[in-house]
Design a protein around this motif. Structure first.
Motif, PDB file in Angstrom:
ATOM      1  N   TYR A 333      37.225  55.123  42.535  1.00  0.00           N
ATOM      2  CA  TYR A 333      37.001  56.484  42.027  1.00  0.00           C
ATOM      3  C   TYR A 333      36.217  56.462  40.733  1.00  0.00           C
ATOM      4  O   TYR A 333      36.574  55.759  39.780  1.00  0.00           O
ATOM      5  N   GLN A 334      35.134  57.241  40.691  1.00  0.00           N
ATOM      6  CA  GLN A 334      34.314  57.320  39.490  1.00  0.00           C
ATOM      7  C   GLN A 334      35.147  57.816  38.309  1.00  0.00           C
ATOM      8  O   GLN A 334      35.973  58.720  38.451  1.00  0.00           O
ATOM      9  N   GLY A 335      34.896  57.198  37.165  1.00  0.00           N
ATOM     10  CA  GLY A 335      35.608  57.593  35.966  1.00  0.00           C
ATOM     11  C   GLY A 335      36.860  56.807  35.692  1.00  0.00           C
ATOM     12  O   GLY A 335      37.393  56.862  34.576  1.00  0.00           O
ATOM     13  N   ARG A 336      37.346  56.059  36.687  1.00  0.00           N
ATOM     14  CA  ARG A 336      38.507  55.197  36.446  1.00  0.00           C
ATOM     15  C   ARG A 336      38.047  53.927  35.720  1.00  0.00           C
ATOM     16  O   ARG A 336      36.938  53.428  35.967  1.00  0.00           O
ATOM     17  N   PRO A 337      38.872  53.382  34.837  1.00  0.00           N
ATOM     18  CA  PRO A 337      38.445  52.194  34.075  1.00  0.00           C
ATOM     19  C   PRO A 337      38.011  51.028  34.942  1.00  0.00           C
ATOM     20  O   PRO A 337      36.994  50.384  34.666  1.00  0.00           O
ATOM     21  N   LEU A 338      38.751  50.741  36.009  1.00  0.00           N
ATOM     22  CA  LEU A 338      38.394  49.584  36.832  1.00  0.00           C
ATOM     23  C   LEU A 338      37.087  49.787  37.576  1.00  0.00           C
ATOM     24  O   LEU A 338      36.352  48.821  37.826  1.00  0.00           O
ATOM     25  N   GLU A 339      36.779  51.021  37.935  1.00  0.00           N
ATOM     26  CA  GLU A 339      35.512  51.278  38.631  1.00  0.00           C
ATOM     27  C   GLU A 339      34.336  50.877  37.760  1.00  0.00           C
ATOM     28  O   GLU A 339      33.398  50.207  38.214  1.00  0.00           O
ATOM     29  N   ARG A 340      34.368  51.238  36.482  1.00  0.00           N
ATOM     30  CA  ARG A 340      33.292  50.877  35.552  1.00  0.00           C
ATOM     31  C   ARG A 340      33.250  49.365  35.338  1.00  0.00           C
ATOM     32  O   ARG A 340      32.168  48.757  35.317  1.00  0.00           O
ATOM     33  N   ILE A 341      34.397  48.737  35.190  1.00  0.00           N
ATOM     34  CA  ILE A 341      34.454  47.294  34.979  1.00  0.00           C
ATOM     35  C   ILE A 341      33.855  46.551  36.171  1.00  0.00           C
ATOM     36  O   ILE A 341      33.062  45.614  36.006  1.00  0.00           O
ATOM     37  N   VAL A 342      34.220  46.971  37.368  1.00  0.00           N
ATOM     38  CA  VAL A 342      33.716  46.309  38.577  1.00  0.00           C
ATOM     39  C   VAL A 342      32.197  46.459  38.673  1.00  0.00           C
ATOM     40  O   VAL A 342      31.477  45.499  38.990  1.00  0.00           O
ATOM     41  N   ARG A 343      31.679  47.652  38.388  1.00  0.00           N
ATOM     42  CA  ARG A 343      30.226  47.864  38.453  1.00  0.00           C
ATOM     43  C   ARG A 343      29.490  47.010  37.421  1.00  0.00           C
ATOM     44  O   ARG A 343      28.465  46.396  37.719  1.00  0.00           O
ATOM     45  N   ASP A 344      30.007  47.005  36.208  1.00  0.00           N
ATOM     46  CA  ASP A 344      29.347  46.222  35.159  1.00  0.00           C
ATOM     47  C   ASP A 344      29.364  44.733  35.492  1.00  0.00           C
ATOM     48  O   ASP A 344      28.358  44.035  35.319  1.00  0.00           O
TER      49      ASP A 344
END
Length: 378
Positions: A333-344
């Motif tokens: 889900y966009q905006g969740r902390p893990l989503e950003r970490i995984v993308r980066d």
């Protein structure tokens, strides 16, 4: 380590956090963030004291990078943007170093070795044609350091960014705030003094670069970006621990923390993170101790530092994959902390300097086999 310098950068993190989403949406760091980092001395970390630089040890640099990464991974990447050329400049003519930083130590020189420009000899210099990619921080740089191909020979060249065209194509999965766009040069004239021959071995250091830092292998540059990946792994582990306490997975009647598969993934990830981080910091420390003692790093010393950086980066990527496996739909889900970490992390793990193929390059050095990546021995 120099705690005063680390604390100086810690004071910028409120500004970094305030503009983090803006960087994500705009595809580059905001001007207030860059200004705060420059004011703190980001462009002076690896610059010689003789040029008004901070000339910090690699462990201090790594701690600065980690401090910024906890606020925003893209902002921390700017430590590399601001310092890569400064390390490479130890083999430039002294007059060129003076021209670029003599009057202003904070001038940003972006650098990318991805694709060489084509150079054509003309009176007084060369003209350049072509496109280079992954030029992180190009919007905030005054110069670009790039490889060029001239008469079949590789060299590097300093190009005024004002004469280049930034191609707005950094529409990436992660690390969006780094602004790592393509840059094109269309018939740009470069005077001969801005053309730097590429030598192996690299040659003699100019007089500005006489300190212990510059006796380290050039891969102390790892301190400017490998900690970004380690921090992403650290944050992923913390986020999984938080989820484990509160999340009840689908079709379960007990919390995530009671699921054996989540426990196993977390345990493996934690051990891998600690081992990779400790190995990396130990290798940086050993490189610094050798340099302080006046000992020249041999090829195996350089290979060990490269292995430590590669392994830290790839281990951090594996940690995030295990965390994602354990966390389930919390990563989608966009905006969740893990989503950003995984993308980066997915974006970073493919970087050519620390990709999985560099393990093989290290083996080539240790086995005295044909080396596919000469930069490893710098």
């Amino acid at each position: 380590m120099n705690q005063d310098i680390i604390d100086r950068f810690a004071q910028t993190t409120d500004t970094v956090v305030a503009h983090r989403q803006e960087a994500e949406e705009c595809g580059r760091l905001s001007s207030p963030v860059v200004a705060a980092l420059v004011d703190a001395g980001v462009a002076r970390l690896y610059l010689p004291a003789s040029l008004s630089g901070l000339e910090v040890d690699p462990l201090t640099c790594a701690a600065v990078t980690a401090t910024l990464a906890r606020a925003d991974a893209s902002a921390a990447w700017f430590v590399m943007v601001a310092n890569a050329a400064r390390l490479m400049a130890q083999y430039w003519p002294a007059q060129l170093v003076e021209e670029i930083w003599g009057d202003d130590p904070d001038v940003i020189v972006a650098a990318s070795g991805n694709r060489p420009f084509a150079a054509t000899e003309v009176e007084g210099g060369v003209t350049l044609e072509g496109v280079n990619s992954f030029v992180s921080g190009c919007h905030h740089a005054r110069w670009l350091l790039s490889p060029v191909l001239l008469d079949g020979q590789m060299a590097t060249v300093l190009i005024p960014m004002a004469q280049c065209r930034i191609i707005d194509n950094w529409h990436s999965l992660g690390m969006r705030g780094t602004g790592s766009n393509d840059v094109s040069a269309d018939g740009v004239f470069i005077p001969r003094r801005h053309l730097i021959p590429m030598q192996e071995p690299p040659g003699v250091r100019n007089g500005y670069y006489s300190g212990a830092l510059y006796r380290c292998p050039s891969r102390v540059l790892f301190a400017t970006y490998v900690p970004v990946m380690l921090v992403l792994a650290e944050q992923a582990l913390a986020e999984l621990s938080s989820l484990a306490e509160g999340k009840t997975p689908y079709a379960e009647d007990r919390k995530l923390k009671h699921r054996s598969i989540a426990q196993i993934k977390y345990g493996k990830a934690l051990a891998t993170f600690r081992a990779g981080s400790d190995y990396f910091n130990r290798a940086l420390g050993e490189a610094w101790e050798r340099a302080q003692a006046g000992t020249t790093a041999d090829s195996h010393d350089k290979a060990d530092l490269y292995l430590a950086g590669t392994h830290a980066a790839q281990s951090a990527a594996q940690v995030v994959r295990w965390v994602a496996d354990a966390a389930g739909t919390s990563v989608i889900y966009q905006g969740r902390p893990l989503e950003r970490i995984v993308r980066d992390m997915e974006t970073l793990r493919h970087h050519g300097f620390i990709s999985e193929s560099r393990y093989g390059s290290v083996a080539q050095v240790l086995w005295d086999a044909t080396l596919d990546y000469q930069l490893l021995l710098r």
